[in-house]
Motif scaffolding. Structure first.
Motif, PDB file in Angstrom:
ATOM      1  N   VAL A 195       5.276 -41.510   4.272  1.00  0.00           N
ATOM      2  CA  VAL A 195       5.742 -42.644   5.081  1.00  0.00           C
ATOM      3  C   VAL A 195       6.878 -43.369   4.360  1.00  0.00           C
ATOM      4  CG1 VAL A 195       5.107 -44.887   6.042  1.00  0.00           C
ATOM      5  CG2 VAL A 195       3.568 -42.942   6.313  1.00  0.00           C
ATOM      6  N   ILE A 196       6.739 -43.572   3.043  1.00  0.00           N
ATOM      7  CA  ILE A 196       7.791 -44.238   2.269  1.00  0.00           C
ATOM      8  C   ILE A 196       9.081 -43.433   2.328  1.00  0.00           C
ATOM      9  CG2 ILE A 196       8.485 -44.944  -0.061  1.00  0.00           C
ATOM     10  CD1 ILE A 196       5.470 -45.423  -0.631  1.00  0.00           C
ATOM     11  N   ILE A 197       8.968 -42.112   2.149  1.00  0.00           N
ATOM     12  CA  ILE A 197      10.155 -41.255   2.196  1.00  0.00           C
ATOM     13  C   ILE A 197      10.806 -41.307   3.581  1.00  0.00           C
ATOM     14  CG2 ILE A 197      10.928 -38.851   2.101  1.00  0.00           C
ATOM     15  CD1 ILE A 197       8.805 -38.389  -0.076  1.00  0.00           C
ATOM     16  N   THR A 198       9.980 -41.303   4.617  1.00  0.00           N
ATOM     17  CA  THR A 198      10.511 -41.362   5.983  1.00  0.00           C
ATOM     18  C   THR A 198      11.219 -42.679   6.240  1.00  0.00           C
ATOM     19  OG1 THR A 198       8.700 -39.927   6.719  1.00  0.00           O
ATOM     20  CG2 THR A 198       9.923 -41.100   8.422  1.00  0.00           C
ATOM     21  N   PHE A 199      10.626 -43.786   5.778  1.00  0.00           N
ATOM     22  CA  PHE A 199      11.279 -45.096   5.901  1.00  0.00           C
ATOM     23  C   PHE A 199      12.626 -45.094   5.183  1.00  0.00           C
ATOM     24  CE2 PHE A 199       7.537 -48.211   6.787  1.00  0.00           C
ATOM     25  CZ  PHE A 199       7.254 -47.501   7.952  1.00  0.00           C
ATOM     26  N   LEU A 268      21.522 -41.933  -7.669  1.00  0.00           N
ATOM     27  CA  LEU A 268      20.856 -40.654  -7.441  1.00  0.00           C
ATOM     28  C   LEU A 268      21.410 -39.996  -6.185  1.00  0.00           C
ATOM     29  CD1 LEU A 268      17.165 -41.695  -8.206  1.00  0.00           C
ATOM     30  CD2 LEU A 268      18.638 -40.262  -9.627  1.00  0.00           C
ATOM     31  N   PRO A 269      21.429 -38.657  -6.144  1.00  0.00           N
ATOM     32  CA  PRO A 269      21.998 -37.968  -4.969  1.00  0.00           C
ATOM     33  C   PRO A 269      21.105 -38.106  -3.739  1.00  0.00           C
ATOM     34  CG  PRO A 269      21.000 -36.387  -6.477  1.00  0.00           C
ATOM     35  CD  PRO A 269      20.969 -37.708  -7.175  1.00  0.00           C
ATOM     36  N   GLY A 270      21.733 -38.002  -2.554  1.00  0.00           N
ATOM     37  CA  GLY A 270      20.990 -38.004  -1.313  1.00  0.00           C
ATOM     38  C   GLY A 270      20.753 -39.399  -0.763  1.00  0.00           C
ATOM     39  N   ASN A 271      20.037 -39.442   0.383  1.00  0.00           N
ATOM     40  CA  ASN A 271      19.685 -40.728   0.979  1.00  0.00           C
ATOM     41  C   ASN A 271      18.484 -41.322   0.266  1.00  0.00           C
ATOM     42  OD1 ASN A 271      17.283 -39.560   2.104  1.00  0.00           O
ATOM     43  ND2 ASN A 271      18.533 -38.709   3.766  1.00  0.00           N
ATOM     44  N   VAL A 272      18.065 -42.504   0.710  1.00  0.00           N
ATOM     45  CA  VAL A 272      16.972 -43.207   0.031  1.00  0.00           C
ATOM     46  C   VAL A 272      15.682 -42.393   0.074  1.00  0.00           C
ATOM     47  CG1 VAL A 272      15.550 -45.291   0.029  1.00  0.00           C
ATOM     48  CG2 VAL A 272      18.007 -45.462   0.453  1.00  0.00           C
ATOM     49  N   GLY A 273      15.422 -41.710   1.183  1.00  0.00           N
ATOM     50  CA  GLY A 273      14.215 -40.892   1.284  1.00  0.00           C
ATOM     51  C   GLY A 273      14.212 -39.776   0.257  1.00  0.00           C
ATOM     52  N   GLN A 274      15.337 -39.094   0.116  1.00  0.00           N
ATOM     53  CA  GLN A 274      15.435 -38.021  -0.872  1.00  0.00           C
ATOM     54  C   GLN A 274      15.341 -38.565  -2.285  1.00  0.00           C
ATOM     55  OE1 GLN A 274      19.202 -36.559   0.482  1.00  0.00           O
ATOM     56  NE2 GLN A 274      18.303 -34.997   1.822  1.00  0.00           N
ATOM     57  N   GLN A 275      15.932 -39.741  -2.504  1.00  0.00           N
ATOM     58  CA  GLN A 275      15.849 -40.362  -3.822  1.00  0.00           C
ATOM     59  C   GLN A 275      14.404 -40.732  -4.164  1.00  0.00           C
ATOM     60  OE1 GLN A 275      18.547 -43.578  -3.139  1.00  0.00           O
ATOM     61  NE2 GLN A 275      20.385 -42.415  -3.697  1.00  0.00           N
ATOM     62  N   ALA A 276      13.671 -41.246  -3.170  1.00  0.00           N
ATOM     63  CA  ALA A 276      12.264 -41.584  -3.389  1.00  0.00           C
ATOM     64  C   ALA A 276      11.455 -40.335  -3.701  1.00  0.00           C
ATOM     65  CB  ALA A 276      11.700 -42.299  -2.162  1.00  0.00           C
TER      66      ALA A 276
END
Length: 554
Positions: A195-199, A268-276
């Motif tokens: 859920v955190i990654i999806t957000f 960090l690379p990617g969007n926030v979800g990928q970073q998480a």
């Protein structure tokens, strides 16, 4: 806004249920294999961590691995240091699962649903149906994540959300604690992380808040097993406390470091979800690599901190039995049989406690454990006597045919359990004492064969108890199949043993009698436990009258 919130809640509920669905399917289909894998974890810390990671990937849950490890630790089959190494690997495995599921895999959802549905609806075996359930569960996980993304889309321009996020940026500890509590309440760190990654992928939360959430979820994930083993054996509680020290302590230290160093995680690379997702995997990787060399130190620490509560002797369980058999005097026959079944389950638990540490006793010759088994054997004899006397006092003339068969089956299984207890206390314990007195050591392959067989018998004992309670025909068939496989394992081990004798293996020659007698004893125990299945299969017309080929067919 109301419909958006309902949509989000429904998506999260579906996610929790789907994760549980996958775990349940794997446990039902591959429980014996998982327990055998866990039994091999005692070889070394790296092997234990690898086993934990593999089990967490299969079960999609580090909590499920913790429950299995707690049962083995309570029976003396898993040391605290090995259990901690197993849990460190399990946390790493569950992080990998969350990382894989966080990718956009929506294209796989329809084919997974079709394949899973066909396997579940058309499968002829229990294994294929559970495989279908597992595939469907994975499909529902992907569907739920898509629903979460769709439900949160209107929130991206919300002023209220922006205000809340601005507050959390300045108070990461609040987000950390909220995530920990939600994870603990949901009983699934994987679901919370997803859920955190999806957000984050939807642009709802900044990376700093996502990092606090991820660390909080890691803390909450360690609190779940701690609550589950609250009243369990002290050895199981020590592993849970040690896991909190490792992963929970590391989460707190990581958040303190994040605040003190003012790290720019947006690099960090990617969007926030990928970073998480990367942060979650990196965190658990570091915890595992740093923690593995420290498992023995933390195990000694938990030995001092987590002490056993002062209780009576191991045989105090006998005081819990009399009420179970005395409550239904004058009641209905069905209630009396239910009481006898409850008593039989308690009796079987004692036999299980006797059987669990046998292989450890073979290795250590633990005198205290030997005395405990001998004391419990007397309690098993007493329980067998009490159950049979209780059943004989029932009004058999007023019983229906089904009730009579049930009562006879209960008395028969009580006798089988009593005989299994005798095999453990009077044969296996004697063999263990002989091994220690003669200072013998099994060959590496021979010892592996014995421990594999012991683990398999323990798994079959659980299956036998399920059959006793549920009277499920499919489970009864599986128990009989397992009995045949135990026989095949015994024959294979004997063949391997004789092959080692022919090569002149000194350790095999010295321990030949002990090896063969242990094999026969474990097979005998398994046969006694399997007896509960035959009456159920016979009542349902699923047993042949004889295994012999009819004379006319020759």
């Amino acid at each position: 806004m109301y419909f958006i919130e309902v949509h989000l809640i429904a998506a999260i509920v579906l996610l929790l249920w789907a994760v549980r669905m996958v775990r349940t399917a794997v446990e039902r289909a591959y429980s014996a294999q998982l327990k055998r894998l866990l039994n091999h974890a005692n070889q070394n810390r790296i092997g234990a961590a690898a086993a934990g990671a593999a089990m967490a990937v299969a079960l999609q849950s580090s909590t499920a691995v913790s429950v299995l490890a707690s049962g083995f630790a309570a029976g003396g089959l898993l040391s605290a240091s090995t259990g901690l190494a197993l849990m460190l690997g399990a946390y790493f495995g569950s992080a990998l699962v969350a990382g894989v599921l966080s990718f956009d895999l929506t294209l796989f959802t329809p084919p997974l649903m079709i394949i899973g549905g066909l396997l579940f609806l058309r499968g002829n075996s229990r294994q294929s149906k559970q495989l279908g359930r597992m595939v469907l569960g994975i499909a529902f996980v992907l569907l739920s994540l898509q629903m979460v993304s769709e439900a949160t889309a209107p929130w991206r321009e919300s002023g209220a959300l922006e205000g809340a996020l601005n507050y959390l940026k300045g108070d990461l500890w609040t987000g950390f604690l909220v995530a920990a509590i939600i994870t603990w309440l949901s009983y699934s760190s994987v679901a919370t992380i997803l859920v955190i990654i999806t957000f984050g992928a939807a642009g709802l939360i900044p990376v700093e808040v996502a990092a606090a959430f991820v660390l909080g979820a890691n803390l909450g994930g360690t609190l779940i097993p701690l609550g589950l083993v609250r009243g369990a054996d002290v050895r199981a509680r020590r592993i849970a406390v040690g896991a909190v020290v490792f992963r929970g302590g590391a989460a707190i230290v990581a958040l303190l470091a994040l605040q003190a160093l003012h790290g720019d995680l947006s690099a960090l690379p990617g969007n926030v979800g990928q970073q998480a997702s990367v942060l979650h995997i990196a965190f658990n990787t570091v915890v595992m690599l740093v923690g593995l060399p420290l498992t023995q130190l933390v195990a000694r620490l938990t030995d001092r901190v987590v002490t056993d509560a002062p209780v009576g002797s191991d045989t105090d369980i006998a005081r819990l039995r009399s009420p179970a058999l005395g409550q239904t005097q004058g009641g209905t026959t069905d209630s009396a049989l239910a009481s006898a079944t409850r008593e039989l389950l308690r009796m079987s638990e004692v036999v299980e406690v006797m059987l669990q540490p046998v292989m450890e006793i073979y290795q250590s010759g633990d005198k205290i454990a030997i005395r405990r088994i001998k004391a419990l054997e007397a309690e098993v004899d007493r329980a067998n006597r009490d159950i049979k006397l209780y059943l004989t006092r029932l009004d058999w003339e007023q019983m229906g045919d089904e009730q009579s068969r049930r009562a006879s089956n209960l008395a028969g299984f009580a006798t089988n359990l009593e005989q299994a207890g005798d095999v453990i206390a009077k044969l296996l314990v004697r063999l263990a004492e002989q091994k220690m007195e003669r200072r013998l050591t099994f060959s590496t392959q021979g010892w592996q064969e014995l421990t594999d067989l012991h683990a398999r018998v323990l798994c079959n004992m659980q299956l036998a108890l399920n059959v006793l309670v549920s009277a499920d025909t499919e489970s009864a068939r599986q128990l009989v199949i397992e009995k045949d496989e135990i026989g095949a394992l015994e024959r294979h081990s004997m063949a391997q043993h004789f092959a080692r004798l022919r090569t002149g293996n000194v350790t095999s020659i010295q321990t030949s009698d002990l090896h063969l007698e242990t094999l026969h004893a474990l097979k005998r125990i398994n046969s006694l436990l399997s007896g509960v299945a035959y009456s159920i299969l016979s009542d349902n017309g699923e047993l042949l009258d004889s295994k012999l080929v009819p004379v006319a067919a020759k």
